[in-house]
Design a protein around this motif. Sequence first.
Motif, short mmCIF file in Angstrom:
data_model
loop_
_atom_site.label_atom_id
_atom_site.label_comp_id
_atom_site.label_asym_id
_atom_site.label_seq_id
_atom_site.Cartn_x
_atom_site.Cartn_y
_atom_site.Cartn_z
N LYS A 34 -3.37 -5.41 -9.52
CA LYS A 34 -3.59 -6.01 -8.20
C LYS A 34 -3.05 -5.13 -7.08
O LYS A 34 -3.64 -5.08 -6.01
N GLU A 35 -1.96 -4.44 -7.36
CA GLU A 35 -1.35 -3.60 -6.33
C GLU A 35 -2.25 -2.42 -5.96
O GLU A 35 -2.34 -2.04 -4.79
N VAL A 36 -2.91 -1.86 -6.96
CA VAL A 36 -3.81 -0.72 -6.72
C VAL A 36 -5.02 -1.17 -5.91
O VAL A 36 -5.44 -0.49 -4.96
N VAL A 37 -5.56 -2.32 -6.24
CA VAL A 37 -6.70 -2.86 -5.52
C VAL A 37 -6.30 -3.18 -4.08
O VAL A 37 -7.03 -2.85 -3.13
N PHE A 38 -5.14 -3.78 -3.89
CA PHE A 38 -4.66 -4.08 -2.54
C PHE A 38 -4.44 -2.79 -1.75
O PHE A 38 -4.75 -2.73 -0.56
N GLY A 39 -3.92 -1.75 -2.40
CA GLY A 39 -3.75 -0.46 -1.73
C GLY A 39 -5.06 0.14 -1.30
O GLY A 39 -5.17 0.71 -0.21
N SER A 40 -6.08 0.03 -2.14
CA SER A 40 -7.40 0.53 -1.77
C SER A 40 -7.98 -0.25 -0.60
O SER A 40 -8.57 0.34 0.32
N LEU A 41 -7.81 -1.56 -0.62
CA LEU A 41 -8.28 -2.37 0.50
C LEU A 41 -7.54 -2.00 1.78
O LEU A 41 -8.15 -1.89 2.85
N LEU A 42 -6.25 -1.78 1.68
CA LEU A 42 -5.47 -1.37 2.83
C LEU A 42 -5.96 -0.02 3.36
O LEU A 42 -6.10 0.16 4.57
N ASP A 43 -6.22 0.90 2.45
CA ASP A 43 -6.75 2.21 2.86
C ASP A 43 -8.07 2.09 3.61
O ASP A 43 -8.27 2.70 4.65
N LEU A 44 -8.99 1.29 3.05
CA LEU A 44 -10.34 1.24 3.58
C LEU A 44 -10.47 0.33 4.80
O LEU A 44 -11.35 0.55 5.64
N VAL A 45 -9.62 -0.68 4.92
CA VAL A 45 -9.78 -1.66 6.00
C VAL A 45 -8.82 -1.40 7.16
O VAL A 45 -9.14 -1.73 8.30
N VAL A 46 -7.67 -0.79 6.90
CA VAL A 46 -6.70 -0.55 7.96
C VAL A 46 -6.55 0.94 8.28
O VAL A 46 -6.70 1.35 9.43
#
Length: 102
Positions: A34-46
């Motif tokens: 979950k942490e890796v997916v959240f990190g990717s979302l953070l990268d792409l959205v923020v």
Amino acid sequence: MSKWALMLVAVILPSNILLYHSSVQLYLDIHIGKEVVFGSLLDLVVVLPALMYAAFRLSKKQLAGFVVFGLVLARSILPEAHFAQYTILLYAGLAVEVIVVM
């Protein structure tokens, strides 16, 4: 500053794309949590929209468009099993984009 921002974008996008390829996961012995997916979302959205803002001095509407683009890009990069719990973010982002544009 814009050259650095574009260079970071050129690193963030391919790294997030390669992270979810099974051959890369097997080669590097990566477990996607979950942490890796959240990190990717953070990268792409923020991070990605912030870098584009730094490179091109976007308006608020354009910045909101890049946020939605990051959500759509995350939807296409992340496997369905990993993105399923974050689907509400996609719809919320689209709703915010419609409100901002109108």
